[in-house]
Motif scaffolding. Structure first.
Motif, short mmCIF file in Angstrom:
data_model
loop_
_atom_site.label_atom_id
_atom_site.label_comp_id
_atom_site.label_asym_id
_atom_site.label_seq_id
_atom_site.Cartn_x
_atom_site.Cartn_y
_atom_site.Cartn_z
N ASP A 277 0.81 -1.21 0.00
CA ASP A 277 0.00 0.00 0.00
C ASP A 277 0.85 1.26 0.00
O ASP A 277 0.51 2.27 -0.63
N ASP A 278 1.91 1.23 0.78
CA ASP A 278 2.81 2.39 0.84
C ASP A 278 4.23 1.85 0.77
O ASP A 278 4.69 1.16 1.67
N PRO A 279 4.96 2.12 -0.31
CA PRO A 279 6.31 1.55 -0.45
C PRO A 279 7.28 2.04 0.61
O PRO A 279 8.36 1.46 0.75
N LEU A 280 6.91 3.09 1.36
CA LEU A 280 7.78 3.56 2.43
C LEU A 280 7.59 2.79 3.73
O LEU A 280 8.40 2.90 4.65
N ASN A 281 6.52 1.99 3.83
CA ASN A 281 6.20 1.37 5.11
C ASN A 281 7.33 0.48 5.63
O ASN A 281 7.76 0.60 6.77
N GLN A 282 7.80 -0.44 4.78
CA GLN A 282 8.81 -1.38 5.26
C GLN A 282 10.15 -0.71 5.56
O GLN A 282 10.71 -0.92 6.63
N PRO A 283 10.68 0.14 4.67
CA PRO A 283 11.93 0.81 5.04
C PRO A 283 11.76 1.74 6.24
O PRO A 283 12.68 1.88 7.05
N MET A 284 10.60 2.37 6.39
CA MET A 284 10.42 3.25 7.54
C MET A 284 10.33 2.45 8.83
O MET A 284 10.80 2.89 9.88
N ALA A 285 9.70 1.28 8.79
CA ALA A 285 9.68 0.43 9.98
C ALA A 285 11.10 0.11 10.41
O ALA A 285 11.44 0.18 11.59
N ASP A 286 11.94 -0.23 9.44
CA ASP A 286 13.33 -0.56 9.76
C ASP A 286 14.08 0.67 10.28
O ASP A 286 14.84 0.58 11.25
N LEU A 287 13.83 1.82 9.67
CA LEU A 287 14.48 3.05 10.14
C LEU A 287 14.09 3.34 11.58
O LEU A 287 14.94 3.68 12.41
N PHE A 288 12.81 3.20 11.89
CA PHE A 288 12.36 3.47 13.24
C PHE A 288 12.93 2.48 14.25
O PHE A 288 13.07 2.80 15.42
N GLY A 289 13.23 1.29 13.80
CA GLY A 289 13.73 0.26 14.70
C GLY A 289 12.72 -0.82 14.99
O GLY A 289 12.87 -1.57 15.97
N ILE A 290 11.69 -0.94 14.18
CA ILE A 290 10.66 -1.96 14.38
C ILE A 290 11.01 -3.21 13.58
O ILE A 290 11.28 -3.14 12.38
N ILE A 291 11.02 -4.34 14.25
CA ILE A 291 11.14 -5.63 13.58
C ILE A 291 9.78 -5.96 12.99
O ILE A 291 8.78 -5.95 13.69
N MET A 292 9.74 -6.24 11.72
CA MET A 292 8.47 -6.56 11.08
C MET A 292 8.28 -8.07 10.99
O MET A 292 9.24 -8.83 10.88
N GLY A 293 7.02 -8.44 11.02
CA GLY A 293 6.66 -9.84 10.84
C GLY A 293 5.29 -9.93 10.21
O GLY A 293 4.68 -8.92 9.84
N THR A 294 4.82 -11.13 10.08
CA THR A 294 3.46 -11.37 9.60
C THR A 294 2.84 -12.43 10.48
O THR A 294 3.54 -13.19 11.15
N SER A 295 1.54 -12.50 10.48
CA SER A 295 0.82 -13.31 11.46
C SER A 295 1.03 -14.81 11.24
O SER A 295 1.68 -15.24 10.30
#
Length: 1016
Positions: A277-295
């Motif tokens: 939806d937003d191509p910035l979401n994943q790089p911004m999560a990493d920049l902020f310091g959030i580990i991303m996952g999926t359910s």
């Protein structure tokens, strides 16, 4: 929602000092006379904040939050500057210097120049230290130096101080007004924190439609992304948080970091094409310091069902469509490989359902799936050692069954155990699993798509009980909390995160202390009022946990026995009054946050609870031919409309749609379609009587306590033969917990009348002996009691009360009521201490034991506030999880009680918390009971699962263990009248006992059981 900018314009008032809840405190608001404090803001000036230009971008971004937080509290914003380590001269005698060890050249230079000891955090996960350091840089005489062991360690150190300064983690999401201070100081010794208890701690936005999705669609619909799954993602408002269009995911990430969390599963449905939806979401999560996952159902960092709906071809079935699904996963890992993630592996069937096939076939298929997924990791990360790539497999429902049936899982993959969707963890690691290199974790629900999403219904005491077991059983690699729409679970989310951050500071005895501190921080209350809020919250969640609000109906609580429905209504009214009193004390800027997190949940729950009980009473009164049925029907209608009014009031404060979840007439898990399409749900059914017609038996109706029948009249509730029914009889004895019994006098039609009561017994007290009833005053409750039992002969004595109704143009109506008085005082031994039988029942709380006998350091400990009526008791200490005892050999509790009738056998009903056999199939939960010297009886009270990964047969359904939040175990013992002793023995740990109800011949049906017996 209010923006952070608005808070700057608010007037603030100093009420009390705020500290990070449950953590070390190093912030003070006046300078120490001994000079052991470092000034952050003093005498109208703020010290500058320095970071190194080579610092992590996420740390630099958090530093901008840090200086903004200081401004929110003091109205003064420190300057934030990049300072290089290469010989830069700083013209400031004091400064705050922030950086990450090994990343910030500025911090590394300070450590080298001052020989600062950083061994306590070096190489550790998310740890930090802070202290005042003399002459850290040329031109700086002293600085408060904040050093993180890694990126998030540094970030958490700043947010920890922000919270202590007076900025709640919920400053944006719950409109919490920051506490104002004119000056801020940090103790020179500073704050520090080692590695968190749980390494990866996150939330899962799940079944976020309609509430969160509708709100997001209304507020954030300008996403720059190529795709919009449902218009639900978009940009953060520029005035908030970052000042840049980073996407709505940033709002969650900022909240998570302020709570010292580090992991996010994006929403499962309308909120989730996170990476698309937003191509910035994943790089911004990493920049902020959030580990991303999926359910648990979304492997390899791909959104299911949204992304599969956008890009998938063919069936979501690896046995028939492996090639396409393999490439689909390849794209997900390619997209995510440059960012920090914890990758979900495995696979479930389409629609979050089990795979199609036999258990053996599915185990074989999953082995192939895991092999192929690890091949993808190896290829894309260009490594032969895939054990370095963080992976997790959530053992949800049937997947746990496959594992228990022998599905091999590589040792480096974290095993995430799950609850049953109702907060009862299905399994913990057993000893052979506790040393896996991948570790273990827990996926837990405070909101569930199964049956409850509307409002808070999870007791913090239960969260502690379940998650502290996870800690001692080494399930501490990753915790994920299913929070539904995020709101209204603010408090539960924070407590969950606090446990994961530092479980060692929390005990069964300080759960209320957490809420007290939370109320002080959020609402600027003094300790007395904050403690009242803690009591309100404890009772709110207890009452809602009795049975999930969505699962209540009009007869959940007994309308006739043990005054159960009446007590529930009284409890809700008392709670609402207490909450409203606090709300009215607050200034207008503090009321929105209190309304969201306390007042609305209380009032909305009260409204729903009373509406359903009044609907039940309406139907009962209609069956009893009482005109008050119509008034009750009107009350139900009024409460039904009030429910919507409260929803709208919430939305007017939030300017959003956060309370749209269906919660009445709930039929199945996806019931919210009613709200989405029609914003309508069904009022509970009510009945009416003809308002102009008199009941056939006459103007007066009398309903004795404990009866569905009404006199005069003939029906199956009045007598078995349903005609020529005798007068009703009520019974009194000296040990009735209520001390009286009542009769309801009601109008049987529109004709007004007067009534009077006469008795043939001088020892009987009648609360009122005359009155009048009409369409205006439709009912009157009359209490019968015996003030002086010495005036009643020993044994059984019968008295009669004649009620006479006088109405114009009618013959007088006389209705007799018999009163049986049982004077059994003579049966009480002079030296007896304990609980006394009354009316065929002895009831007592498990916590009210007379004696607590320990064995080998084990004993029974109370879990205050836990469970349905008072508390729970459980074996302690929990750390020795491998210990168990044979029946009769373990620690025991003893209860003394007195039987006054001639019953020769009794049934002891033990009420236990629903806990699954979470320590493995060879260690089923068990306890043992003994009465006097009768043979010890043992109960393994949770049957084995009917299918691998399933729950026991009695567990589910509307009348199952989980829905009723209790397991009742019956044991029959032979006794003689007189004093008795019940012994409860530990066999297995993790058993939680709440209450005992002893049936001596007259235990009546009810949801909560009888009230506790008289103790002498």
């Amino acid at each position: 929602m209010l923006t952070l900018l608005l808070y700057v314009l608010c007037a603030f008032f100093l009420i009390h000092d705020v500290a990070a809840i449950g953590q070390e405190t190093c912030v003070v608001f006046q300078q120490s006379s001994g000079g052991s404090t470092f000034p952050v803001v003093q005498n109208g000036a703020a010290v500058p904040v320095f970071v190194s230009p080579d610092e992590w971008p996420g740390v630099q971004r958090a530093a901008s939050d840090f200086v903004s937080d200081i401004e929110l509290v003091t109205q003064l914003k420190p300057t934030l500057s990049n300072v290089s380590a290469s010989g830069t001269t700083v013209n400031s005698s004091q400064a705050i210097i922030v950086g990450t060890l090994g990343k910030s050249s500025l911090i590394d230079q300070i450590v080298n120049n001052t020989q600062l000891d950083v061994s306590s955090i070096q190489g550790l996960w998310e740890s930090f230290l802070g202290m005042e350091v003399a002459n850290p840089l040329p031109g700086v005489d002293s600085a408060y130096v904040i050093i993180g062991s890694d990126k998030r360690g540094t970030i958490f150190a700043m947010y920890d101080l922000s919270e202590q300064f007076g900025v709640s983690p919920w400053v944006w999401w719950a409109d919490v007004v920051p506490t104002q201070h004119s000056e801020l100081f940090i103790t020179s010794s500073g704050c520090s924190h080692g590695p968190p208890t749980v390494q990866i701690r996150g939330i899962f936005l799940n079944d976020e439609q309609p509430a969160l999705t509708n709100w997001a669609q209304e507020k954030f619909t300008n996403s720059p992304g190529l795709f919009k799954s449902n218009g639900a993602t978009g940009t953060a408002p520029p005035a908030n948080l970052t000042g840049s269009p980073f996407g709505i995911g940033i709002l969650f990430q900022t909240l998570i970091l302020r709570l010292k969390g580090n992991y996010l599963w994006p929403g499962l449905y309308s909120f989730n094409a996170f990476c698309v939806d937003d191509p910035l979401n994943q790089p911004m999560a990493d920049l902020f310091g959030i580990i991303m996952g999926t359910s648990h159902e979304e492997p390899m960092m791909r959104s299911i069902p949204v992304e599969w709906g956008l890009f998938g071809q063919g069936a979501w079935d690896y046995s028939t469509n492996a090639a396409f699904i393999y490439n689909f996963w390849v794209e997900g890992i390619e997209r995510a490989k440059d960012y920090e993630g914890l990758y979900t592996v495995g696979m479930r069937g389409d629609g979050d359902l089990p795979l199609v096939g036999t258990i053996a076939e599915n185990i074989g298929l999953l082995e192939q799936i895991i092999t192929d997924q690890r091949t993808i990791f190896s290829t894309i990360f260009n490594t032969t050692d895939v054990t370095t790539i963080p992976q997790v497999w959530t053992l949800y429902e049937e997947v746990e069954g496959y594992y228990d049936e022998g599905l091999p899982v590589p040792d480096d993959i974290a095993l995430m155990w799950t609850d049953d969707d109702y907060g009862n963890i299905r399994r913990y690691p057993i000893p052979s699993e506790q040393n896996r290199t991948g570790g273990a974790g827990v996926y837990y629900h405070v909101a569930s798509p199964s049956d409850y999403k509307w409002i808070t219904s999870t007791q913090l005491s239960k969260l502690y009980e379940q998650m502290s077991l996870a800690v001692v059983r080494n399930a501490t690699r990753v915790w994920v909390l299913n929070v539904g729409d995020l709101k209204p679970y603010e408090r539960e989310i924070e407590y969950w995160m606090a446990l994961g951050w530092n479980a060692s500071v929390w005990t069964p005895d300080n759960v209320d202390d957490f809420v007290t501190a939370w109320a002080q921080r959020e609402f600027k209350l003094d300790v007395t009022d904050a403690s009242t809020v803690a009591e309100i919250v404890s009772n709110l969640t207890r009452y809602n946990a009795l049975r999930k609000p969505e699962m209540l109906n009009s007869t959940t609580f007994s309308l006739v026995n043990y005054r159960e429905a009446e007590r529930v209504v009284t409890q809700w009214d008392t709670l609402a009054n207490a909450s409203t009193e606090i709300y009215n004390k607050l200034s207008s800027d503090l009321q929105p946050s209190f309304f969201q997190t306390v007042q609305h949940p209380v009032l909305a729950s009260q409204t729903l609870g009373k509406m359903l009980i009044f609907a039940g009473e309406n139907n009962l009164r209609a069956s009893q031919a009482m005109i008050s049925a119509n008034t009750l029907a009107d009350k139900v209608q009024d409460l039904f409309e009030k429910d919507y009014d409260l929803e709208e009031e919430y939305h007017s404060i939030l300017d959003g749609c956060m309370m749209d979840q269906t919660h009445v007439g709930y039929a199945y898990w996806q019931q919210q379609v009613n709200n989405i399409l029609t914003r309508f749900f069904s009022m509970p059914p009510v009945n009416r009587v003809q308002s102009r017609k008199q009941a056939l038996p006459g103007v007066l109706r009398i309903v004795p306590e404990g009866s569905y029948g009404a006199w005069p009249g003939d029906d199956h509730f009045d007598c078995a033969q349903m005609y020529n029914c005798p007068p009703p009889t009520v019974t009194l004895d000296p040990f009735n917990p209520f001390g009286n019994v009542y009769l309801v006098l009601g109008a049987g039609g529109p004709v007004p009348f007067t009534w009077n009561a006469t008795s043939n017994a001088t020892w009987l007290e009648i609360s009122s002996t005359s009155g009048s009833l009409s369409t205006t005053t439709q009912e009157q409750k009359i209490f019968l009691s015996i003030p002086d039992w010495s005036q009643v002969s020993p044994g059984s004595t019968l008295a009669q009360i004649n009620f006479t109704a006088v109405a114009a143009n009618q013959s007088d109506l006389i209705v007799p009521v018999m009163v049986e008085a049982t004077n059994n005082l003579g049966g009480v031994p002079t030296n007896f201490t304990g609980f006394v039988e009354s009316l065929g029942v002895v009831s007592f709380e498990a916590a009210h034991a007379i004696r607590n006998n320990s064995v080998d350091g084990f004993y029974w400990r109370e879990l205050p506030g836990y469970g349905r009526t008072l508390s729970g008791i459980t074996p302690w200490p929990r750390e020795a999880v491998q210990g168990n005892f044979s029946a009769g050999a373990g620690p025991s509790l003893e209860y003394d009680f007195l039987l006054l009738n001639n019953q020769t056998n009794i049934t002891v009903v033990t009420r236990l918390s629903p806990s699954l056999n979470a320590y493995g199939s060879d260690r089923p939960l068990a306890f043992a009971l003994q009465v006097n010297s009768e043979p010890i009886q043992t109960s393994y009270f949770i049957p084995p699962d009917v299918t691998p990964g399933g729950e026991p047969a009695p567990w589910g359904g509307l009348d199952g263990f989980a829905a009723n939040v209790i397991v009742s175990v019956n044991m029959t013992f032979n006794v003689n009248p007189g004093a008795q002793t019940l012994k409860l023995f530990m066999i297995e740990p993790a058993v939680v006992v709440q209450k005992f109800d002893i049936d001596t011949g007259n235990l009546q049906a009810s949801y909560l059981g009888p009230t506790e017996s008289v103790f002498i």
